[in-house]
Design a protein around this motif. Structure first.
Motif, PDB file in Angstrom:
ATOM      1  N   LEU A  26       1.079  -1.523   0.156  1.00  0.00           N
ATOM      2  CA  LEU A  26       0.437   0.187  -0.193  1.00  0.00           C
ATOM      3  C   LEU A  26       0.969   1.189  -0.065  1.00  0.00           C
ATOM      4  O   LEU A  26       0.927   2.285  -1.032  1.00  0.00           O
ATOM      5  CB  LEU A  26      -1.037   0.008   1.330  1.00  0.00           C
ATOM      6  CG  LEU A  26      -1.893  -0.799   1.453  1.00  0.00           C
ATOM      7  CD1 LEU A  26      -2.585  -0.831   2.992  1.00  0.00           C
ATOM      8  CD2 LEU A  26      -3.049  -0.962   0.871  1.00  0.00           C
ATOM      9  N   VAL A  27       2.242   1.201   0.387  1.00  0.00           N
ATOM     10  CA  VAL A  27       2.967   2.191   0.848  1.00  0.00           C
ATOM     11  C   VAL A  27       3.610   2.236  -0.786  1.00  0.00           C
ATOM     12  O   VAL A  27       3.985   4.102  -0.965  1.00  0.00           O
ATOM     13  CB  VAL A  27       3.626   2.217   1.666  1.00  0.00           C
ATOM     14  CG1 VAL A  27       5.563   3.098   2.151  1.00  0.00           C
ATOM     15  CG2 VAL A  27       2.841   1.848   3.391  1.00  0.00           C
ATOM     16  N   GLN A  28       3.743   1.452  -1.501  1.00  0.00           N
ATOM     17  CA  GLN A  28       5.294   1.413  -2.745  1.00  0.00           C
ATOM     18  C   GLN A  28       5.140   2.968  -3.521  1.00  0.00           C
ATOM     19  O   GLN A  28       3.436   2.582  -3.558  1.00  0.00           O
ATOM     20  CB  GLN A  28       4.902  -0.040  -3.017  1.00  0.00           C
ATOM     21  CG  GLN A  28       5.466  -1.107  -2.754  1.00  0.00           C
ATOM     22  CD  GLN A  28       6.026  -1.124  -2.857  1.00  0.00           C
ATOM     23  OE1 GLN A  28       7.546  -0.850  -4.061  1.00  0.00           O
ATOM     24  NE2 GLN A  28       7.151  -1.747  -1.894  1.00  0.00           N
ATOM     25  N   GLY A  29       5.747   3.438  -3.795  1.00  0.00           N
ATOM     26  CA  GLY A  29       5.438   4.352  -4.545  1.00  0.00           C
ATOM     27  C   GLY A  29       5.316   5.344  -4.521  1.00  0.00           C
ATOM     28  O   GLY A  29       4.829   7.016  -4.590  1.00  0.00           O
ATOM     29  N   ARG A  30       4.944   5.790  -3.050  1.00  0.00           N
ATOM     30  CA  ARG A  30       4.239   6.603  -2.418  1.00  0.00           C
ATOM     31  C   ARG A  30       5.243   7.624  -1.757  1.00  0.00           C
ATOM     32  O   ARG A  30       5.530   7.118  -0.030  1.00  0.00           O
ATOM     33  CB  ARG A  30       3.219   6.351  -1.356  1.00  0.00           C
ATOM     34  CG  ARG A  30       1.687   6.235  -2.002  1.00  0.00           C
ATOM     35  CD  ARG A  30       0.968   6.401  -1.623  1.00  0.00           C
ATOM     36  NE  ARG A  30       0.886   7.084  -0.563  1.00  0.00           N
ATOM     37  CZ  ARG A  30      -0.482   7.050   0.716  1.00  0.00           C
ATOM     38  NH1 ARG A  30      -1.291   6.360   0.473  1.00  0.00           N
ATOM     39  NH2 ARG A  30      -0.558   8.650   1.311  1.00  0.00           N
ATOM     40  N   ASP A  31       6.491   9.144  -1.838  1.00  0.00           N
ATOM     41  CA  ASP A  31       7.799   9.312  -1.270  1.00  0.00           C
ATOM     42  C   ASP A  31       7.260   9.710   0.404  1.00  0.00           C
ATOM     43  O   ASP A  31       7.422  10.865   0.590  1.00  0.00           O
ATOM     44  CB  ASP A  31       8.182  10.289  -2.695  1.00  0.00           C
ATOM     45  CG  ASP A  31       8.180  10.367  -3.299  1.00  0.00           C
ATOM     46  OD1 ASP A  31       8.147   8.278  -3.598  1.00  0.00           O
ATOM     47  OD2 ASP A  31       7.968  10.677  -4.341  1.00  0.00           O
ATOM     48  N   ASP A  32       5.637  10.592  -0.078  1.00  0.00           N
ATOM     49  CA  ASP A  32       5.063  10.966   0.921  1.00  0.00           C
ATOM     50  C   ASP A  32       5.213  11.098   2.186  1.00  0.00           C
ATOM     51  O   ASP A  32       4.790  11.481   3.137  1.00  0.00           O
ATOM     52  CB  ASP A  32       3.911  12.097   0.229  1.00  0.00           C
ATOM     53  CG  ASP A  32       3.115  10.908   0.192  1.00  0.00           C
ATOM     54  OD1 ASP A  32       3.179   9.601  -0.499  1.00  0.00           O
ATOM     55  OD2 ASP A  32       1.588  11.167  -0.604  1.00  0.00           O
ATOM     56  N   VAL A  33       5.303   9.478   2.218  1.00  0.00           N
ATOM     57  CA  VAL A  33       4.816   8.759   3.239  1.00  0.00           C
ATOM     58  C   VAL A  33       5.798   8.703   4.177  1.00  0.00           C
ATOM     59  O   VAL A  33       7.075   8.505   4.073  1.00  0.00           O
ATOM     60  CB  VAL A  33       4.380   6.641   3.071  1.00  0.00           C
ATOM     61  CG1 VAL A  33       4.291   5.980   4.576  1.00  0.00           C
ATOM     62  CG2 VAL A  33       2.816   7.413   2.886  1.00  0.00           C
ATOM     63  N   ILE A  34       5.582   8.815   5.382  1.00  0.00           N
ATOM     64  CA  ILE A  34       6.726   8.272   6.371  1.00  0.00           C
ATOM     65  C   ILE A  34       6.037   7.377   7.253  1.00  0.00           C
ATOM     66  O   ILE A  34       5.546   6.717   7.637  1.00  0.00           O
ATOM     67  CB  ILE A  34       6.223   9.913   8.137  1.00  0.00           C
ATOM     68  CG1 ILE A  34       6.499  11.381   7.689  1.00  0.00           C
ATOM     69  CG2 ILE A  34       7.913   9.624   8.888  1.00  0.00           C
ATOM     70  CD1 ILE A  34       6.738  11.769   8.742  1.00  0.00           C
ATOM     71  N   SER A  35       7.314   6.570   7.113  1.00  0.00           N
ATOM     72  CA  SER A  35       7.445   5.006   7.355  1.00  0.00           C
ATOM     73  C   SER A  35       8.121   5.134   8.625  1.00  0.00           C
ATOM     74  O   SER A  35       9.264   4.607   8.749  1.00  0.00           O
ATOM     75  CB  SER A  35       7.747   4.197   6.544  1.00  0.00           C
ATOM     76  OG  SER A  35       7.511   2.980   6.858  1.00  0.00           O
ATOM     77  N   LEU A  36       7.392   4.215   9.642  1.00  0.00           N
ATOM     78  CA  LEU A  36       7.494   3.976  10.733  1.00  0.00           C
ATOM     79  C   LEU A  36       7.367   2.171  10.267  1.00  0.00           C
ATOM     80  O   LEU A  36       7.286   1.335  11.351  1.00  0.00           O
ATOM     81  CB  LEU A  36       6.801   3.849  12.417  1.00  0.00           C
ATOM     82  CG  LEU A  36       6.703   5.845  12.222  1.00  0.00           C
ATOM     83  CD1 LEU A  36       6.201   6.232  13.697  1.00  0.00           C
ATOM     84  CD2 LEU A  36       8.106   6.369  11.807  1.00  0.00           C
ATOM     85  N   GLY A  37       7.876   1.464   9.605  1.00  0.00           N
ATOM     86  CA  GLY A  37       7.681   0.290   9.060  1.00  0.00           C
ATOM     87  C   GLY A  37       8.446  -1.045   8.885  1.00  0.00           C
ATOM     88  O   GLY A  37       8.614  -1.698  10.206  1.00  0.00           O
ATOM     89  N   VAL A  38       8.701  -1.221   8.046  1.00  0.00           N
ATOM     90  CA  VAL A  38      10.456  -1.585   8.165  1.00  0.00           C
ATOM     91  C   VAL A  38      10.968  -1.948   9.266  1.00  0.00           C
ATOM     92  O   VAL A  38      11.679  -0.776   9.715  1.00  0.00           O
ATOM     93  CB  VAL A  38      10.824  -1.950   6.982  1.00  0.00           C
ATOM     94  CG1 VAL A  38      11.629  -3.265   6.679  1.00  0.00           C
ATOM     95  CG2 VAL A  38       9.337  -2.154   5.518  1.00  0.00           C
TER      96      VAL A  38
END
Ligand code: PMP
Length: 395
Positions: A26-38
């Motif tokens: 869902l996050v792929q290809g969206r640079d606006d996302v702040i990821s606290l994921g991986v």
């Protein structure tokens, strides 16, 4: 022609895809996302470690190594492990260098399991435990740890899960995804269970350098490995690696320390499936172990500050979050909002472009929590926490 789906081995078809990967599509290809994921350090590997790898290439070190790993690296690992855990392993026949802890875990499962044998592990847990056991034809038996109990693994719950098919207990402290550190008294009880029932213990201690305490008024933690408890060295397979503390995920390097018979069995599988770990990564790993302590401590201090920021922010938002003693994850309890952890994560992503992982990616026991990895810059975390605070007001 028979459909290709039907040509996939049953134990492979049966395993689900990683919930983390699914969510991150869902996050792929969206640079606006702040990821606290991986769950990966935002730091590059320290420069002197990268330089060692570059220099090894310059010198033309591009060959295979011994199947067990370079003797100099095995000696460094043996010294490092003795220093950290107080347990001695012979570099000759008790240390196996692997392609990450991931490979070491696969090797140990394949080395000790016959079809139908059981391994007990604690959930919520790292996504690959149950699939690694299943792919080795074993049965993964989950024991739940609970947020109300600060994710302590209770020996009585482990005892209740033991059957005549149990071969091993798989432990991970500090724990991914909760950051929990097992109290020594409970670890001792689990060790006693392993001895009483003659079980092996697989101990994934990949986060053991990343302990917190003094910065947050908790008692400064000193890591205790189950391998160091009386009677445990001979029945423990200790797994550790370079990905987390040394920020070396892409080097793909880990190791297993175990008595010679177990090391030999794992080595046989490694020899035919992997041959050896990459030589430039092994050279870099020697540099990490010999001269990396200062860099590890600097990164640990940075994580400690970020951890405090994240915990303070959750508290201010009115979200209960237990104080993780290690690793770089917070696992806040979002049950008060009355939505599933998946819905929470999806709606947060849609509303504020902040990615956290639904707790259920780490097993059903993770429902009601989300995992926020704080191995990202302080500034990004501040912004992510502001956005999350705005989001939870709408719930
Ligand atoms: N064990 C745990 C608990 C982990 O969190 C991870 C990585 N996220 C691994 C093992 C795999 O690490 P490696 O990069 O050494 O394969």
């Amino acid at each position: 022609m028979k459909p290709l789906e039907e040509r996939i081995a049953q134990q492979v078809s049966a395993i689900p895809r990683s919930g983390i990967r699914d969510f991150f599509e869902l996050v792929q290809g969206r640079d606006d996302v702040i990821s606290l994921g991986v769950g990966e350090p935002d730091f590059a590997a320290p420069w002197h470690i990268r330089e060692a790898a570059i220099f090894s290439l310059e010198q033309g070190q591009t060959s295979y190594t011994s199947n067990l790993g370079m003797p100099a690296l095995r000696e460094s690992i043996s010294r490092y492990v003795r220093g950290l855990f107080g347990v001695s392993y012979s570099p000759e026949n008790e240390v196996l260098v692997t392609v990450g802890v991931s490979e070491a875990l696969d090797l140990v499962c394949r080395a000790i399991l016959n079809p139908g044998d059981e391994i007990i592990y604690h959930e919520p847990c790292y996504v690959s435990y149950s699939p690694s056991i299943a792919m080795a034809y074993g049965k993964a038996v989950a024991v739940e740890t609970k947020v109300e109990d600060e994710f302590v693994l209770r020996a009585e719950d482990v005892a209740a899960a033991i059957t005549e098919n149990t071969r091993a207990i798989l432990l991970n402290f500090p724990t991914n995804p909760t950051g929990a550190v097992e109290p020594v008294e409970e670890l001792e009880k689990i060790a006693q269970l392993a001895i009483d029932h003659d079980l092996l213990v697989i101990s994934d201690e990949i986060y053991c350098e990343l302990l917190y305490g003094e910065e947050s008024g908790m008692k400064p933690g000193k890591h205790v490995s189950i391998a160091s408890l009386p009677g445990m060295r001979e029945r423990t397979i200790l797994l550790h690696g370079f990905s987390k503390a040394f920020a070396m995920t892409g080097f793909r390097l880990g190791y297993a320390c175990a008595p010679p018979v177990l090391t030999e069995a794992m080595m046989k599988i490694h020899q035919y499936s992997m041959l050896c770990a990459p030589i430039m990564s092994q050279v870099a790993a020697i540099e990490a172990l010999e001269n990396g302590a200062e860099a590890v401590e600097q990164m640990r201090k940075a994580y400690a500050q970020r951890r405090n920021l994240v915990l303070r922010s959750f508290r201010e938002m009115g979200i209960p979050c237990f104080s993780p003693g290690g690793a770089f994850y917070a696992f806040p309890d979002i049950r008060k909002f009355g939505i599933s952890s998946h819905e929470f994560a999806v709606r947060l992503l849609e509303a504020e472009d902040v990615a956290v992982v639904p707790g259920t990616a780490f097993g059903q026991a993770g429902e009601g929590c989300v995992r926020a990895c704080y191995a990202t810059s302080y500034e990004k975390l501040e912004l992510a926490m502001e956005k999350m605070a705005r989001f939870v007001k709408t719930l």
